[in-house]
Design a protein around this motif. Structure first.
Motif, PDB file in Angstrom:
ATOM      1  N   ASN A  56       0.824  -1.216   0.000  1.00  0.00           N
ATOM      2  CA  ASN A  56       0.000   0.000   0.000  1.00  0.00           C
ATOM      3  C   ASN A  56       0.854   1.260   0.000  1.00  0.00           C
ATOM      4  OD1 ASN A  56       0.936   0.061   2.617  1.00  0.00           O
ATOM      5  ND2 ASN A  56      -1.058  -0.296   3.576  1.00  0.00           N
ATOM      6  N   ARG A  57       2.175   1.093  -0.174  1.00  0.00           N
ATOM      7  CA  ARG A  57       3.081   2.225  -0.363  1.00  0.00           C
ATOM      8  C   ARG A  57       3.870   1.990  -1.648  1.00  0.00           C
ATOM      9  NH1 ARG A  57       7.226   3.245   3.015  1.00  0.00           N
ATOM     10  NH2 ARG A  57       7.687   1.008   3.028  1.00  0.00           N
ATOM     11  N   PHE A  58       4.275   3.068  -2.295  1.00  0.00           N
ATOM     12  CA  PHE A  58       4.972   2.902  -3.564  1.00  0.00           C
ATOM     13  C   PHE A  58       6.260   2.090  -3.442  1.00  0.00           C
ATOM     14  CE2 PHE A  58       8.031   4.367  -6.798  1.00  0.00           C
ATOM     15  CZ  PHE A  58       7.402   3.801  -7.901  1.00  0.00           C
ATOM     16  N   PRO A  59       7.086   2.308  -2.408  1.00  0.00           N
ATOM     17  CA  PRO A  59       8.300   1.482  -2.301  1.00  0.00           C
ATOM     18  C   PRO A  59       7.982  -0.015  -2.221  1.00  0.00           C
ATOM     19  CG  PRO A  59       8.463   3.383  -0.857  1.00  0.00           C
ATOM     20  CD  PRO A  59       7.049   3.341  -1.347  1.00  0.00           C
ATOM     21  N   ASP A  60       6.885  -0.371  -1.537  1.00  0.00           N
ATOM     22  CA  ASP A  60       6.496  -1.778  -1.440  1.00  0.00           C
ATOM     23  C   ASP A  60       6.012  -2.295  -2.787  1.00  0.00           C
ATOM     24  OD1 ASP A  60       7.037  -1.677   1.308  1.00  0.00           O
ATOM     25  OD2 ASP A  60       5.012  -0.949   1.732  1.00  0.00           O
ATOM     26  N   LEU A  61       5.224  -1.477  -3.482  1.00  0.00           N
ATOM     27  CA  LEU A  61       4.736  -1.884  -4.799  1.00  0.00           C
ATOM     28  C   LEU A  61       5.894  -2.068  -5.773  1.00  0.00           C
ATOM     29  CD1 LEU A  61       1.656  -0.591  -6.696  1.00  0.00           C
ATOM     30  CD2 LEU A  61       3.865  -0.497  -7.831  1.00  0.00           C
ATOM     31  N   LYS A  62       6.839  -1.151  -5.721  1.00  0.00           N
ATOM     32  CA  LYS A  62       8.006  -1.237  -6.608  1.00  0.00           C
ATOM     33  C   LYS A  62       8.763  -2.542  -6.376  1.00  0.00           C
ATOM     34  CE  LYS A  62      12.217   1.266  -7.871  1.00  0.00           C
ATOM     35  NZ  LYS A  62      13.086   2.429  -7.553  1.00  0.00           N
ATOM     36  N   ASN A  63       8.844  -2.965  -5.119  1.00  0.00           N
ATOM     37  CA  ASN A  63       9.547  -4.215  -4.798  1.00  0.00           C
ATOM     38  C   ASN A  63       8.795  -5.448  -5.271  1.00  0.00           C
ATOM     39  OD1 ASN A  63      11.649  -2.844  -3.576  1.00  0.00           O
ATOM     40  ND2 ASN A  63      10.741  -2.966  -1.527  1.00  0.00           N
ATOM     41  N   GLU A  64       7.510  -5.285  -5.582  1.00  0.00           N
ATOM     42  CA  GLU A  64       6.698  -6.407  -6.055  1.00  0.00           C
ATOM     43  C   GLU A  64       6.589  -6.427  -7.578  1.00  0.00           C
ATOM     44  OE1 GLU A  64       5.487  -8.916  -4.592  1.00  0.00           O
ATOM     45  OE2 GLU A  64       5.773  -8.411  -2.491  1.00  0.00           O
ATOM     46  N   LEU A  65       7.370  -5.592  -8.236  1.00  0.00           N
ATOM     47  CA  LEU A  65       7.290  -5.472  -9.690  1.00  0.00           C
ATOM     48  C   LEU A  65       8.409  -6.256 -10.360  1.00  0.00           C
ATOM     49  CD1 LEU A  65       5.608  -3.864 -11.834  1.00  0.00           C
ATOM     50  CD2 LEU A  65       7.408  -2.120 -11.722  1.00  0.00           C
ATOM     51  N   GLN A  66       8.024  -7.165 -11.251  1.00  0.00           N
ATOM     52  CA  GLN A  66       9.016  -7.851 -12.079  1.00  0.00           C
ATOM     53  C   GLN A  66       8.753  -7.471 -13.537  1.00  0.00           C
ATOM     54  OE1 GLN A  66       8.485 -12.144 -12.791  1.00  0.00           O
ATOM     55  NE2 GLN A  66       6.932 -12.171 -11.161  1.00  0.00           N
ATOM     56  N   VAL A  67       9.806  -7.067 -14.229  1.00  0.00           N
ATOM     57  CA  VAL A  67       9.683  -6.583 -15.604  1.00  0.00           C
ATOM     58  C   VAL A  67      10.612  -7.400 -16.495  1.00  0.00           C
ATOM     59  CG1 VAL A  67       9.878  -4.614 -17.155  1.00  0.00           C
ATOM     60  CG2 VAL A  67       9.151  -4.267 -14.785  1.00  0.00           C
ATOM     61  N   THR A  68      10.045  -7.944 -17.564  1.00  0.00           N
ATOM     62  CA  THR A  68      10.814  -8.752 -18.495  1.00  0.00           C
ATOM     63  C   THR A  68      10.622  -8.237 -19.907  1.00  0.00           C
ATOM     64  OG1 THR A  68      10.446 -10.701 -17.099  1.00  0.00           O
ATOM     65  CG2 THR A  68      11.274 -11.087 -19.323  1.00  0.00           C
TER      66      THR A  68
END
Length: 549
Positions: A56-68
C-alpha cells in the motif's frame, strides 16, 4: 490468517494430479479433483500473500514489480506484478497463490451470446449444456455483486454524466467483492468492502472474493497440497504414459535448485503466458502437439486510459487500508460501466468502466503525467496532494471490446515472445480512441491514451487480459485442445485424438476476444472441464459451497 501453502521441502515426487498454476483454472481444478479424493498438488511460481500483506506504499509496490523484455529483466521472479514488455504489445499478469485474481478488478461479466456463436469455439461447447452449468457454479462460488453505494460514488457519476449526454446505458458492474460481512463459498469469513479502491493492488481488507479465499482453501480442506516458489519450465511424456515436470525452485535459499515430479494427470493452468510457454518448450523437445500452438492470441480488445482535467471531481485514486484519508470513499476498482451496443456488428460493441488506481501509485502520479505536457498541474499536485489537486479530477478508464486474435507466441532463445506486428493498427484501438476521446471531451477533460508513452513503455498497446495461445477447437488442425481442455495429439492417426492425462485449463484456451473481463468465463470453462473430467474418469464430486466451520 493461516497460510494455505506447504514448504516446498515437503513436496512428494508423485501425485495423482499435478496442477501448474493457481488462478481461476487451477483453483477450480484443485477444488473439484480434491473433492473426488485424488491426491492433488498445486504448483505456483509466485508466493502466498495474505490479506494485509499487499503493498500500500509505492516502495512496497516497486519491490513487487518484475519486468521482463527482450533485453531487460528486473525484479524478483516471484514479484506480484509481472510486466512483459514486448516489441508489439505489453502484457501485465499477476504472480502469486491465487493468480490474477489477486490483482485484477474482480469484474465478473458474462459475454453476450453472440460471442459463442463464433465457429472458433468447438461445437460441443454450445451443445451439451455444461457451459451454462459452469457459469452457475462460477456465480455460486465467486458471488459477484453490485456495489449498493454505486450511485453515491463520484467516479461512477463522472462516467454516468457522459453516458447520459451521449445516449449510452450506464449500469452498476458486478464484481467479486463482498459488500457486507459474510461467510463465503469455502466456509470462510469475508469482511465488508470499505470502498478503498485498492482492488487492483491486492485487497488488504479481505472483501475481494479471490481464488485464494474460495477454491484454494476448499481444495486444501479436501486434502490438496499447495506449493509456492515452484516454477515449471517444461514437461515430457514418460515411457509408462505418465508425465514428468521439470520444476525450478525460486526460493531465495535455493535448497531444491531444480527437481522433477510425475503424475498420470497434468493440468496446465499457468495462465495464457505460462501454459503456452510450457507447451512450446515441450513441443521443441518432441511432444506432438498441434501446429496451432501459440496462435490466436487476443488482448481482449483491452485498453487502460485516462481523462485528465475533468470539470467535475472524480476521486479515482485509492486510499488503501488502513485508509490514507478519512471520510473519503472511492468504491471498488470498478463500480459501473458505460455500454456501447451494436445489434448489427459485435466487434463494434464496447464496455467502458470507471476504474481506480491503487493508493500505492498516488505518489508517482504527478511524475507519470509530466512527460505529457501537464507539468504545471503535476507540480501543483506535488504540493497539494493527489486527493485534492488536479488528480482529484483524473478519470481512470478500463475499456474492453473485440480484436482479431491475430497474435502469435513463439520461443525466442527459449523465452516466450509475442509476435503481432499489426497490433497497434488493430481497428479496435481506433474505435476505442474515438469513443473515449468523445467521453472525456464531453466531461471537459483531455484524453490521455498512455501517460508513459515517452518512457520504456513506448507506444505499444498493453493488455491485462491476455487470452489464447492454446486455443480450443474441433480438432488439431484448428486448435490445441478440445472442448474439455485435453491437448490434441498431433502424432496420432486421428485429428481429434488427445494426449492421455494432459490438460490446459485457463485463459489460454479461449480462442477469441470476449468483449468483457474474462474471469467469470475462465472459471465457468474450468467448472465445465472438471464436470467432463469426472464423467470421463467415473468420478463424482459435489460442487455445492462448503458449510461454515
Amino acid at each position: 490468517m493461516t497460510r494455505l501453502s506447504k514448504p516446498l521441502s515437503e513436496i512428494k515426487p508423485c501425485y495423482d494430479v499435478i496442477i501448474v498454476g493457481s488462478g481461476y483454472g487451477g483453483g477450480v481444478s484443485a477444488s473439484r479433483l480434491a473433492r473426488t479424493g485424488k491426491r492433488v498438488a498445486v504448483l505456483e511460481r509466485g508466493r502466498e500473500v495474505l490479506t494485509g500483506e499487499f503493498p500500500n506504499r509505492f516502495p512496497d509496490l516497486k519491490n513487487e514489480l518484475q519486468v521482463t523484455g527482450k533485453s531487460v529483466r528486473t525484479g524478483s521472479p516471484t514479484g506480484l506484478y509481472d510486466v512483459r514488455l514486448g516489441e508489439h504489445m505489453h502484457i501485465l499478469v499477476g504472480c502469486g497463490l491465487g493468480g490474477g485474481s489477486l490483482v485484477n478488478a474482480g469484474v465478473a461479466l458474462r459475454p453476450t451470446a453472440r460471442v459463442f456463436e463464433d465457429h472458433a469455439w468447438p461445437e460441443e461447447l454450445r451443445q451439451d449444456g455444461w457451459l451454462q452449468e459452469g457459469y452457475v457454479r462460477a456465480q455460486n462460488w465467486l458471488r459477484p455483486a453490485k456495489d449498493p453505494r454505486a450511485a453515491s460514488m463520484t467516479k461512477f457519476n463522472a462516467l454516468k454524466t457522459a453516458a447520459d449526454r451521449l445516449g449510452h446505458a450506464m449500469v452498476e458492474t458486478p464484481v467479486a467483492v463482498s459488500f457486507s460481512e459474510t461467510i463465503n463459498a469455502a466456509g470462510r469469513t469475508q469482511a465488508a468492502c470499505t470502498s478503498c479502491g485498492d482492488c487492483c493492488a491486492g485487497c488488504n481488507v479481505g472483501a475481494k472474493t479471490t481464488v485464494a479465499v474460495t477454491y484454494l482453501p476448499d481444495a486444501v480442506a479436501h486434502g490438496a497440497e499447495l506449493f509456492t516458489h515452484a516454477k515449471v519450465s517444461s514437461l515430457e511424456k514418460q515411457s509408462d504414459g505418465t508425465w514428468q515436470l521439470h520444476v525450478e525452485d525460486l526460493r531465495k535459499d535455493g535448497q531444491k535448485e531444480g527437481f522433477k515430479l510425475s503424475a498420470p494427470v497434468i493440468i496446465l493452468a499457468a495462465g495464457t503466458l505460462g501454459s503456452t510457454e510450457i507447451l512450446l518448450r515441450a513441443a521443441a523437445k518432441g511432444l506432438a502437439v498441434s501446429d496451432r500452438l501459440g496462435h490466436r492470441f487476443s488482448a481482449n480488445g483491452d485498453i487502460i486510459a485516462f481523462g485528465y482535467g475533468l470539470k467535475a471531481k472524480v476521486n479515482a485514486v485509492g486510499i488503501g487500508h488502513p485508509p490514507k484519508l478519512e471520510d473519503f470513499a472511492v468504491g471498488p476498482s470498478v463500480t459501473g460501466q458505460l455500454e456501447v451496443r451494436d445489434a448489427e456488428t459485435l466487434e463494434n460493441e464496447l464496455t467502458v468502466q470507471d476504474g481506480a488506481l491503487p493508493s500505492a501509485l498516488a505518489p508517482i502520479l504527478p511524475v507519470m503525467f509530466v512527460p505529457n505536457g501537464r507539468i504545471l498541474g503535476a507540480l501543483k499536485s506535488l504540493v497539494s496532494g493527489v486527493y485534492r489537486g488536479p488528480f482529484a479530477h483524473l478519470q481512470t478508464i478500463f475499456a474492453v471490446s473485440h480484436d482479431s486474435a491475430s497474435g502469435r507466441f513463439i520461443l525466442d532463445s527459449d523465452r516466450l515472445s509475442l509476435s503481432w506486428p499489426g497490433a497497434k493498427d488493430e481497428p479496435v484501438y481506433t474505435r476505442i480512441d474515438a469513443a473515449l476521446a468523445q467521453i472525456v471531451g464531453d466531461a471537459g477533460g483531455s484524453y490521455v491514451k498512455n501517460p508513459l508513452a515517452g518512457t520504456v513503455m513506448g507506444h505499444q498497446p498493453a493488455t491485462a487480459h491476455p487470452l489464447g495461445g492454446c486455443s480450443m477447437a474441433e480438432d488439431c488442425t484448428t486448435g490445441v485442445v478440445n472442448h474439455k481442455g485435453q491437448v490434441f495429439d498431433a502424432g496420432a492417426s486421428g485429428s481429434t485424438d488427445v494426449h492421455r492425462g494432459l490438460y490446459v485449463i485457463d485463459g489460454s484456451i479461449i480462442p477469441r476476444s470476449l468483449g468483457v473481463n474474462p474471469l467469470l468465463t475462465i472459471t465457468a470453462l474450468a467448472e465445465r472441464a472438471m464436470a467432463h473430467f469426472a464423467t470421463d474418469h467415473d468420478l463424482s464430486f459435489s460442487a455445492e459451497p462448503a458449510k461454515a466451520s
